[in-house]
Design an enzyme around this catalytic site. Structure first.
Site, short mmCIF file in Angstrom:
data_model
loop_
_atom_site.label_atom_id
_atom_site.label_comp_id
_atom_site.label_asym_id
_atom_site.label_seq_id
_atom_site.Cartn_x
_atom_site.Cartn_y
_atom_site.Cartn_z
N TYR A 1 0.83 -1.21 0.00
CA TYR A 1 0.00 0.00 0.00
C TYR A 1 0.87 1.27 0.00
O TYR A 1 0.61 2.21 -0.75
CB TYR A 1 -0.90 -0.05 1.23
CG TYR A 1 -1.91 1.05 1.37
CD1 TYR A 1 -3.08 1.06 0.62
CD2 TYR A 1 -1.72 2.09 2.29
CE1 TYR A 1 -4.03 2.07 0.77
CE2 TYR A 1 -2.66 3.09 2.45
CZ TYR A 1 -3.82 3.08 1.69
OH TYR A 1 -4.75 4.07 1.85
N LYS B 1 1.01 4.13 -2.90
CA LYS B 1 0.67 5.53 -2.62
C LYS B 1 1.85 6.46 -2.90
O LYS B 1 1.67 7.60 -3.35
CB LYS B 1 0.19 5.69 -1.18
CG LYS B 1 -1.14 4.98 -0.89
CD LYS B 1 -2.28 5.49 -1.76
CE LYS B 1 -3.64 4.95 -1.35
NZ LYS B 1 -4.73 5.42 -2.21
P1 NDP Z 1 -13.41 2.36 1.35
O1 NDP Z 1 -12.91 0.94 1.34
O2 NDP Z 1 -14.38 2.77 2.41
O3 NDP Z 1 -14.04 2.73 -0.09
C1 NDP Z 1 -13.37 2.45 -1.29
C2 NDP Z 1 -14.38 2.12 -2.36
O4 NDP Z 1 -13.64 1.78 -3.56
C3 NDP Z 1 -15.23 0.90 -2.02
O5 NDP Z 1 -16.55 1.05 -2.45
C4 NDP Z 1 -14.51 -0.19 -2.79
O6 NDP Z 1 -15.28 -1.35 -3.04
C5 NDP Z 1 -14.16 0.55 -4.05
N1 NDP Z 1 -13.18 -0.19 -4.86
C6 NDP Z 1 -12.28 -1.11 -4.47
N2 NDP Z 1 -11.62 -1.60 -5.52
C7 NDP Z 1 -12.10 -0.99 -6.62
C8 NDP Z 1 -11.84 -1.09 -8.01
N3 NDP Z 1 -10.94 -1.96 -8.49
N4 NDP Z 1 -12.50 -0.29 -8.86
C9 NDP Z 1 -13.43 0.58 -8.40
N5 NDP Z 1 -13.78 0.69 -7.11
C10 NDP Z 1 -13.10 -0.08 -6.22
O7 NDP Z 1 -12.09 3.25 1.39
P2 NDP Z 1 -11.84 4.75 1.97
O8 NDP Z 1 -13.00 5.60 1.68
O9 NDP Z 1 -11.32 4.63 3.34
O10 NDP Z 1 -10.60 5.17 1.06
C11 NDP Z 1 -10.74 5.86 -0.17
C12 NDP Z 1 -9.36 6.24 -0.68
O11 NDP Z 1 -8.68 7.01 0.31
C13 NDP Z 1 -8.46 5.02 -0.96
O12 NDP Z 1 -7.67 5.27 -2.08
C14 NDP Z 1 -7.60 4.94 0.28
O13 NDP Z 1 -6.38 4.29 0.03
C15 NDP Z 1 -7.42 6.42 0.58
N6 NDP Z 1 -7.04 6.70 1.96
C16 NDP Z 1 -7.84 6.32 3.00
C17 NDP Z 1 -7.46 6.61 4.30
C18 NDP Z 1 -8.27 6.24 5.48
O14 NDP Z 1 -7.79 6.45 6.60
N7 NDP Z 1 -9.47 5.72 5.32
C19 NDP Z 1 -6.20 7.33 4.57
C20 NDP Z 1 -5.46 7.68 3.40
C21 NDP Z 1 -5.87 7.38 2.15
P3 NDP Z 1 -15.05 -2.63 -2.04
O15 NDP Z 1 -15.78 -2.27 -0.77
O16 NDP Z 1 -15.65 -3.77 -2.78
O17 NDP Z 1 -13.56 -2.79 -1.85
#
Ligand code: NDP
Length: 246
Positions: free
Chosen positions: A154, A158
């Site tokens: 990860y 990133k």
């Molecule tokens: P969530 O897991 O809550 O939401 C991510 C969404 O993306 C889910 O609906 C997921 O589906 C979907 N997804 C996964 N794989 C794919 C794919 N191949 N194509 C399209 N959609 C996909 O994540 P967050 O809201 O927490 O995170 C969002 C972004 O922020 C991410 O990039 C994460 O790395 C980044 N981030 C988050 C942090 C945190 O503390 N939460 C901190 C720093 C960065 P499914 O549920 O099936 O996986």
């Protein structure tokens, strides 16, 4: 309503940070397309935005699938107009110590979090460069800068996203397109709710502001970066982490 008439595509927009961004951009007047691997959840979220008076629609999109990406961009162009704003938010984690990490977990995380962003950006920039305008925001992470125990895959993805953002910014600037990244710290979503209580508490101790961020904290910065107020900002990484990294 500074985004009136604009089309914004948010990958992984069905829930969490992506949904908060979608709601915020819709609130600023954009028509938001929630593109997620979970179509049903994206449709439900799109209905929620519409019930609040925003413009939204949902598409099934797996960001690791080039054909699906091309078809989503084509259908948005046909149904509305080419995408003005792309938020590369879709992301997954498959944590594990480096020495024990399975190759499949490395590949899955790099493929979704980094290659997916590259593929979507490639489609978007083709259209944006023709239009001579557009903005791209990539959702990176604090761990792309600091590294993190158990997140070799990860953090590498990133960190790669930050390099990709800067290269994109340089290559598209002359055509009026901007590309920036935000690097959230620990944000309260399903992704971090999965963490062990001990790990969550250890993280909290490292955050000067004393709490996890909210998805809306991230959405506010994204809304700024795609607004007219940020038109002279490109190739930057905004840290949203409660002071965890200074
Ligand atoms: P969530 O897991 O809550 O939401 C991510 C969404 O993306 C889910 O609906 C997921 O589906 C979907 N997804 C996964 N794989 C794919 C794919 N191949 N194509 C399209 N959609 C996909 O994540 P967050 O809201 O927490 O995170 C969002 C972004 O922020 C991410 O990039 C994460 O790395 C980044 N981030 C988050 C942090 C945190 O503390 N939460 C901190 C720093 C960065 P499914 O549920 O099936 O996986």
């Amino acid at each position: 309503m500074g985004l009136n008439g604009k089309i914004a595509l948010v990958t992984g927009g069905a829930q969490g940070i992506g949904l908060a961004i979608a709601k915020r951009l819709a609130g600023d007047g954009a028509h938001v397309v929630l593109a997620d691997i979970q179509l049903e959840a994206a449709e439900k979220s799109s209905e929620e935005i519409k019930s609040l008076g925003g413009l939204a629609s949902a598409k099934r999109l797996d960001v690791t699938d080039l054909k699906e990406i091309q078809s989503v961009f084509d259908s948005i162009s046909k149904e509305h107009k080419p995408v003005d704003i792309l938020v590369n938010n879709a992301g997954i984690t498959r944590d594990g110590l480096l020495v024990r990490m399975k190759e499949s977990d490395w590949d899955a995380v790099l493929s979704t979090n980094l290659k997916g962003c590259f593929l979507c950006t490639q489609q978007a920039t083709k259209q944006m460069m023709k239009q001579r305008s557009g903005s791209i925001v990539n959702i990176a992470s604090i761990v792309g800068v600091m590294g993190n125990f158990g997140q070799a895959n990860y953090s590498a993805a990133k960190a790669g996203l930050i390099g990709l953002t800067k290269t994109t910014a340089r290559e598209v600037a002359s055509r009026g397109v901007t590309a920036n990244a935000v690097a959230p710290g620990f944000i309260d979503t399903e992704m971090t709710q999965k963490l062990d209580e001990k790990v969550r508490n250890a993280m909290l101790e490292q955050i000067p502001l004393g709490k996890f961020g909210s998805p809306e904290d991230v959405a506010d910065s994204v809304a700024f970066l795609v607004s007219d107020q940020a038109k002279y900002i490109t190739g930057q990484v905004i840290n949203i982490n409660g002071g965890m990294l200074m």
